[in-house]
Design an enzyme around this catalytic site. Sequence first.
Site, PDB file in Angstrom:
ATOM      1  CB  SER A 199      -0.882   0.037   1.249  1.00  0.00           C
ATOM      2  OG  SER A 199      -1.492   1.299   1.371  1.00  0.00           O
ATOM      3  CE1 TYR A 221      -3.782  -2.452   5.115  1.00  0.00           C
ATOM      4  CE2 TYR A 221      -3.319  -0.132   4.671  1.00  0.00           C
ATOM      5  CZ  TYR A 221      -3.676  -1.385   4.218  1.00  0.00           C
ATOM      6  OH  TYR A 221      -3.922  -1.593   2.886  1.00  0.00           O
TER       7      TYR A 221
HETATM    8  P1  NAP Z   1     -11.542  -6.009   0.197  1.00  0.00           P
HETATM    9  O1  NAP Z   1     -12.397  -5.472  -0.889  1.00  0.00           O
HETATM   10  O2  NAP Z   1     -11.923  -5.775   1.631  1.00  0.00           O
HETATM   11  O3  NAP Z   1     -11.335  -7.577  -0.056  1.00  0.00           O
HETATM   12  C1  NAP Z   1     -10.506  -8.274   0.811  1.00  0.00           C
HETATM   13  C2  NAP Z   1     -10.412  -9.711   0.377  1.00  0.00           C
HETATM   14  O4  NAP Z   1      -9.485 -10.335   1.287  1.00  0.00           O
HETATM   15  C3  NAP Z   1     -11.715 -10.454   0.513  1.00  0.00           C
HETATM   16  O5  NAP Z   1     -11.817 -11.392  -0.545  1.00  0.00           O
HETATM   17  C4  NAP Z   1     -11.593 -11.162   1.858  1.00  0.00           C
HETATM   18  O6  NAP Z   1     -12.281 -12.399   1.920  1.00  0.00           O
HETATM   19  C5  NAP Z   1     -10.112 -11.421   1.911  1.00  0.00           C
HETATM   20  N1  NAP Z   1      -9.613 -11.573   3.275  1.00  0.00           N
HETATM   21  C6  NAP Z   1      -9.692 -10.708   4.314  1.00  0.00           C
HETATM   22  N2  NAP Z   1      -9.140 -11.245   5.416  1.00  0.00           N
HETATM   23  C7  NAP Z   1      -8.701 -12.479   5.049  1.00  0.00           C
HETATM   24  C8  NAP Z   1      -8.075 -13.531   5.739  1.00  0.00           C
HETATM   25  N3  NAP Z   1      -7.789 -13.450   7.040  1.00  0.00           N
HETATM   26  N4  NAP Z   1      -7.785 -14.649   5.045  1.00  0.00           N
HETATM   27  C9  NAP Z   1      -8.099 -14.776   3.727  1.00  0.00           C
HETATM   28  N5  NAP Z   1      -8.698 -13.801   3.030  1.00  0.00           N
HETATM   29  C10 NAP Z   1      -9.006 -12.681   3.688  1.00  0.00           C
HETATM   30  O7  NAP Z   1     -10.035  -5.455   0.092  1.00  0.00           O
HETATM   31  P2  NAP Z   1      -9.254  -4.712  -1.093  1.00  0.00           P
HETATM   32  O8  NAP Z   1      -9.465  -3.249  -0.934  1.00  0.00           O
HETATM   33  O9  NAP Z   1      -9.505  -5.367  -2.385  1.00  0.00           O
HETATM   34  O10 NAP Z   1      -7.751  -4.980  -0.606  1.00  0.00           O
HETATM   35  C11 NAP Z   1      -6.929  -5.983  -1.173  1.00  0.00           C
HETATM   36  C12 NAP Z   1      -5.502  -5.683  -0.787  1.00  0.00           C
HETATM   37  O11 NAP Z   1      -5.158  -4.392  -1.281  1.00  0.00           O
HETATM   38  C13 NAP Z   1      -5.238  -5.666   0.709  1.00  0.00           C
HETATM   39  O12 NAP Z   1      -3.975  -6.239   0.972  1.00  0.00           O
HETATM   40  C14 NAP Z   1      -5.197  -4.194   1.037  1.00  0.00           C
HETATM   41  O13 NAP Z   1      -4.407  -3.915   2.161  1.00  0.00           O
HETATM   42  C15 NAP Z   1      -4.586  -3.645  -0.242  1.00  0.00           C
HETATM   43  N6  NAP Z   1      -4.843  -2.217  -0.473  1.00  0.00           N
HETATM   44  C16 NAP Z   1      -6.117  -1.762  -0.609  1.00  0.00           C
HETATM   45  C17 NAP Z   1      -6.321  -0.410  -0.821  1.00  0.00           C
HETATM   46  C18 NAP Z   1      -7.701   0.179  -0.978  1.00  0.00           C
HETATM   47  O14 NAP Z   1      -7.838   1.420  -0.952  1.00  0.00           O
HETATM   48  N7  NAP Z   1      -8.740  -0.624  -1.160  1.00  0.00           N
HETATM   49  C19 NAP Z   1      -5.226   0.462  -0.874  1.00  0.00           C
HETATM   50  C20 NAP Z   1      -3.947  -0.052  -0.719  1.00  0.00           C
HETATM   51  C21 NAP Z   1      -3.762  -1.404  -0.524  1.00  0.00           C
HETATM   52  P3  NAP Z   1     -13.908 -12.498   2.058  1.00  0.00           P
HETATM   53  O15 NAP Z   1     -14.425 -12.059   0.713  1.00  0.00           O
HETATM   54  O16 NAP Z   1     -14.162 -13.925   2.348  1.00  0.00           O
HETATM   55  O17 NAP Z   1     -14.296 -11.567   3.155  1.00  0.00           O
END
Ligand code: NAP
Length: 251
Positions: free
Chosen positions: A146, A160
């Site tokens: 991130s 985080y």
């Molecule tokens: P999201 O929409 O909340 O989706 C998260 C996914 O991770 C879901 O499929 C969830 O499973 C799964 N997950 C959560 N906890 C888990 C665990 N303990 N074991 C296995 N799977 C788990 O998140 P996102 O925004 O796409 O984020 C994806 C990645 O990008 C993360 O690493 C996050 O830190 C990073 N990121 C996101 C952003 C942002 O602004 N969105 C920015 C920078 C980095 P379920 O579907 O079963 O709940």
Amino acid sequence: MSGARKILLVTGGGRGIGAATCRLGAAAGYRVAVNYVSNHAAAGTLVESIRQAGGEAIAVKADMASESDILTMFETVDRAFGRLDALVNNAGVIDVLSRVEEMSAARIDRMMRVNVTGPMLCAREAVKRMSTRHGGKGGAIVNVSSMVAVLGAANQYVDYAASKGAIDTFTIGLAREVVAEGIRVNAVRPGFVDTDIHASSGDSDRLRSVLDILPMKRPATAEEVARSIVFLLSEDSSYTTGAILNVSGGR
Ligand code: NAP
């Protein structure tokens, strides 16, 4: 098609950036293992839509905070596909916006287990299967970091941000460790992405409230990040390893 028949495992692949990566990966010819932890419906719908588009996919439930779940997940992928070519360490969690002095040990532990220990264990299992040192055919790993790894996320979630800092360092070190064994390891650093994750911040209007500080005045779509991930998995980035690509819209 260059990625045809290759196997891709995406942790947290059921929703958000992970789901977009699964979709694009399947379109590029990968057979896809979609990991999820609790939202069976989202993962199932995604798998079905990949199959209907002519691709191949399975859903695999596993908690990235559990080593035994991770081992079982890799064994399931072994049984289903017989090999592994690409891993995206995407699953990650945030928590409610807090200052450091308000954070409990349980919160910090969970953050580190899901965001740091889990991806490291997944990378370990992937290396055992991909490395030419172990008889594998090589492969590619992309870790989802991130932009806050660099920015720090003061007054929001420094824990985080620190977990993503660990992912950056892990990416550089592992890349150098396995570079001569046919494995490339890279990371992406998304900025704000329009996904469900922000609901966990405790601010239901989080994405709108940060629009002003985003240079492009909009968050990324999950697909915009997924395109960079799939590029780093592909042969188009065959000389790129240990790289951390900012996908943050200039932030
Ligand atoms: P999201 O929409 O909340 O989706 C998260 C996914 O991770 C879901 O499929 C969830 O499973 C799964 N997950 C959560 N906890 C888990 C665990 N303990 N074991 C296995 N799977 C788990 O998140 P996102 O925004 O796409 O984020 C994806 C990645 O990008 C993360 O690493 C996050 O830190 C990073 N990121 C996101 C952003 C942002 O602004 N969105 C920015 C920078 C980095 P379920 O579907 O079963 O709940």
